[in-house]
Design an enzyme around this catalytic site. Structure first.
Site, PDB file in Angstrom:
ATOM      1  N   ASP A  81       0.840  -1.195   0.000  1.00 35.10           N
ATOM      2  CA  ASP A  81       0.000   0.000   0.000  1.00 35.10           C
ATOM      3  C   ASP A  81       0.878   1.248   0.000  1.00 35.10           C
ATOM      4  O   ASP A  81       1.625   1.495   0.945  1.00 35.10           O
ATOM      5  CB  ASP A  81      -0.864  -0.055   1.266  1.00 35.10           C
ATOM      6  N   ILE A  82       0.768   2.047  -1.037  1.00 34.94           N
ATOM      7  CA  ILE A  82       1.619   3.233  -1.194  1.00 34.94           C
ATOM      8  C   ILE A  82       1.385   4.255  -0.073  1.00 34.94           C
ATOM      9  O   ILE A  82       2.285   5.035   0.256  1.00 34.94           O
ATOM     10  CB  ILE A  82       1.399   3.859  -2.602  1.00 34.94           C
TER      11      ILE A  82
ATOM     12  N   ASN B  71      -7.709  11.714 -11.363  1.00 35.82           N
ATOM     13  CA  ASN B  71      -8.441  12.047 -12.596  1.00 35.82           C
ATOM     14  C   ASN B  71      -8.369  13.564 -12.782  1.00 35.82           C
ATOM     15  O   ASN B  71      -7.883  14.281 -11.901  1.00 35.82           O
ATOM     16  CB  ASN B  71      -9.889  11.542 -12.533  1.00 35.82           C
TER      17      ASN B  71
ATOM     18  N   ASP C 244      -6.316   6.523  -5.659  1.00 42.75           N
ATOM     19  CA  ASP C 244      -6.764   7.898  -5.366  1.00 42.75           C
ATOM     20  C   ASP C 244      -7.634   7.911  -4.097  1.00 42.75           C
ATOM     21  O   ASP C 244      -7.409   8.714  -3.170  1.00 42.75           O
ATOM     22  CB  ASP C 244      -7.562   8.396  -6.586  1.00 42.75           C
TER      23      ASP C 244
ATOM     24  N   THR D 113      -3.144   1.576 -14.765  1.00 45.13           N
ATOM     25  CA  THR D 113      -3.310   0.120 -14.986  1.00 45.13           C
ATOM     26  C   THR D 113      -4.467  -0.487 -14.202  1.00 45.13           C
ATOM     27  O   THR D 113      -4.671  -1.696 -14.242  1.00 45.13           O
ATOM     28  CB  THR D 113      -2.026  -0.667 -14.641  1.00 45.13           C
TER      29      THR D 113
ATOM     30  N   ILE E  77      -8.443   1.122 -12.997  1.00 47.43           N
ATOM     31  CA  ILE E  77      -9.720   1.537 -13.582  1.00 47.43           C
ATOM     32  C   ILE E  77      -9.535   2.030 -15.023  1.00 47.43           C
ATOM     33  O   ILE E  77     -10.402   1.820 -15.875  1.00 47.43           O
ATOM     34  CB  ILE E  77     -10.357   2.641 -12.695  1.00 47.43           C
ATOM     35  N   TYR E  78      -8.408   2.659 -15.344  1.00 43.17           N
ATOM     36  CA  TYR E  78      -8.177   3.228 -16.675  1.00 43.17           C
ATOM     37  C   TYR E  78      -7.744   2.207 -17.728  1.00 43.17           C
ATOM     38  O   TYR E  78      -7.627   2.559 -18.913  1.00 43.17           O
ATOM     39  CB  TYR E  78      -7.190   4.393 -16.605  1.00 43.17           C
TER      40      TYR E  78
HETATM   41  N1  AR6 Z   1      -1.388   1.478  -3.114  1.00 48.14           N
HETATM   42  C1  AR6 Z   1      -0.739   1.253  -4.286  1.00 48.14           C
HETATM   43  N2  AR6 Z   1      -1.368   0.924  -5.424  1.00 48.14           N
HETATM   44  C2  AR6 Z   1      -2.715   0.811  -5.380  1.00 48.14           C
HETATM   45  C3  AR6 Z   1      -3.477   1.032  -4.197  1.00 48.14           C
HETATM   46  C4  AR6 Z   1      -2.753   1.386  -3.030  1.00 48.14           C
HETATM   47  N3  AR6 Z   1      -3.348   1.629  -1.861  1.00 48.14           N
HETATM   48  N4  AR6 Z   1      -4.794   0.846  -4.509  1.00 48.14           N
HETATM   49  C5  AR6 Z   1      -4.850   0.506  -5.824  1.00 48.14           C
HETATM   50  N5  AR6 Z   1      -3.600   0.466  -6.348  1.00 48.14           N
HETATM   51  P1  AR6 Z   1      -6.280   2.897 -10.175  1.00 48.14           P
HETATM   52  P2  AR6 Z   1      -5.983   4.358 -12.717  1.00 48.14           P
HETATM   53  C6  AR6 Z   1      -3.135   0.169  -7.719  1.00 48.14           C
HETATM   54  O1  AR6 Z   1      -7.543   2.277 -10.631  1.00 48.14           O
HETATM   55  O2  AR6 Z   1      -6.048   3.105 -13.480  1.00 48.14           O
HETATM   56  C7  AR6 Z   1      -9.558   6.606  -9.675  1.00 48.14           C
HETATM   57  O3  AR6 Z   1     -10.946   6.542  -9.465  1.00 48.14           O
HETATM   58  C8  AR6 Z   1      -4.018  -0.646  -8.635  1.00 48.14           C
HETATM   59  O4  AR6 Z   1      -3.860  -2.043  -8.370  1.00 48.14           O
HETATM   60  O5  AR6 Z   1      -6.186   3.384  -8.778  1.00 48.14           O
HETATM   61  O6  AR6 Z   1      -4.894   5.352 -13.054  1.00 48.14           O
HETATM   62  C9  AR6 Z   1      -9.092   7.989 -10.091  1.00 48.14           C
HETATM   63  O7  AR6 Z   1      -9.855   9.009  -9.456  1.00 48.14           O
HETATM   64  C10 AR6 Z   1      -3.456  -0.299 -10.004  1.00 48.14           C
HETATM   65  O8  AR6 Z   1      -2.322  -1.120 -10.326  1.00 48.14           O
HETATM   66  O9  AR6 Z   1      -5.865   4.161 -11.116  1.00 48.14           O
HETATM   67  C11 AR6 Z   1      -9.328   7.961 -11.570  1.00 48.14           C
HETATM   68  O10 AR6 Z   1     -10.677   8.263 -11.884  1.00 48.14           O
HETATM   69  C12 AR6 Z   1      -2.940   1.122  -9.815  1.00 48.14           C
HETATM   70  O11 AR6 Z   1      -3.000   1.389  -8.410  1.00 48.14           O
HETATM   71  C13 AR6 Z   1      -9.027   6.518 -11.958  1.00 48.14           C
HETATM   72  O12 AR6 Z   1      -9.220   5.764 -10.769  1.00 48.14           O
HETATM   73  C14 AR6 Z   1      -3.767   2.173 -10.534  1.00 48.14           C
HETATM   74  O13 AR6 Z   1      -5.148   1.832 -10.462  1.00 48.14           O
HETATM   75  C15 AR6 Z   1      -7.592   6.354 -12.368  1.00 48.14           C
HETATM   76  O14 AR6 Z   1      -7.397   5.057 -12.862  1.00 48.14           O
END
Ligand code: AR6
Length: 167
Positions: free
Chosen positions: A8-9, A22, A32, A116, A118-119
């Site tokens: 967890d970052i 976003n 986020d 990687t 939601i996007y």
């Molecule tokens: N620590 C590290 N990595 C994480 C954590 C965490 N706590 N939680 C999730 N990930 P995403 P995106 C990873 O969907 O694709 C949001 O709603 C996850 O496994 O968080 O850039 C924003 O507001 C994945 O590998 O971001 C935007 O609307 C990575 O973080 C949208 O999602 C990115 O997944 C952005 O989508």
């Protein structure tokens, strides 16, 4: 120095963690949501003053209740098949974060796997772009950033980064 961890970052005590936000910068799901929950409502209050962020760009805020001093919010591209400049925009995210970190004289930065989740950006291509972009930046620019951590949440990303960092 580049390294990879799985976890967890929001737990990392670095100068800045990067948020995969976003364009509104007003919060969301995924990493986020986790960052806003851990930082507390002061983070959203500061984000409201920034008036959003364009895809491929980045903006810095305080870290508030996080162990990290700062958050650098960047907006990755939504994957629409790869013909809409998605690779260039993702590279731009990594570059802009490092430029802003350098402007603020920061040493240690942790990146999540931008776009990687939601996007929907393909993970292997995203990993290749992330590593190539930070390596090129570090070799071509004078930078204060000496420690870059890739904080992978899911197993697939963790394995990809371990593999590609070994080469
Ligand atoms: N620590 C590290 N990595 C994480 C954590 C965490 N706590 N939680 C999730 N990930 P995403 P995106 C990873 O969907 O694709 C949001 O709603 C996850 O496994 O968080 O850039 C924003 O507001 C994945 O590998 O971001 C935007 O609307 C990575 O973080 C949208 O999602 C990115 O997944 C952005 O989508």
């Amino acid at each position: 120095m580049l390294s990879v961890i799985q976890g967890d970052i929001t737990k990392l005590s670095v100068d800045a963690i990067v948020n995969a936000a976003n364009t509104s910068l007003l919060g969301g799901g995924g990493v986020d949501g986790a960052i806003h929950r851990a930082a507390g409502p002061e983070l959203l209050a500061e984000c409201r003053t920034l008036h959003g962020c364009q895809t491929g760009d980045a903006k810095l805020t305080g870290g508030y209740r996080l162990p990290a001093r700062f958050v650098i919010h960047t907006v990755g591209p939504v994957w629409h098949g790869g013909k809409n400049r998605e690779p260039e925009l993702l590279a731009s995210c990594y570059r802009r974060v490092l430029e802003i970190a350098t402007q603020h004289n920061l040493n240690s930065i942790a990146f999540p796997n931008i776009s990687t989740g939601i996007y929907g950006f393909p993970k292997e291509l995203a990993c290749t772009i992330a590593l190539e972009t930070v390596r090129t930046f570090s070799s071509q620019q004078k930078t204060s950033v000496s420690e870059i951590i890739f904080a992978c949440f899911d197993e697939e990303n963790y394995r990809l980064y371990q593999q590609k960092l070994a080469n």
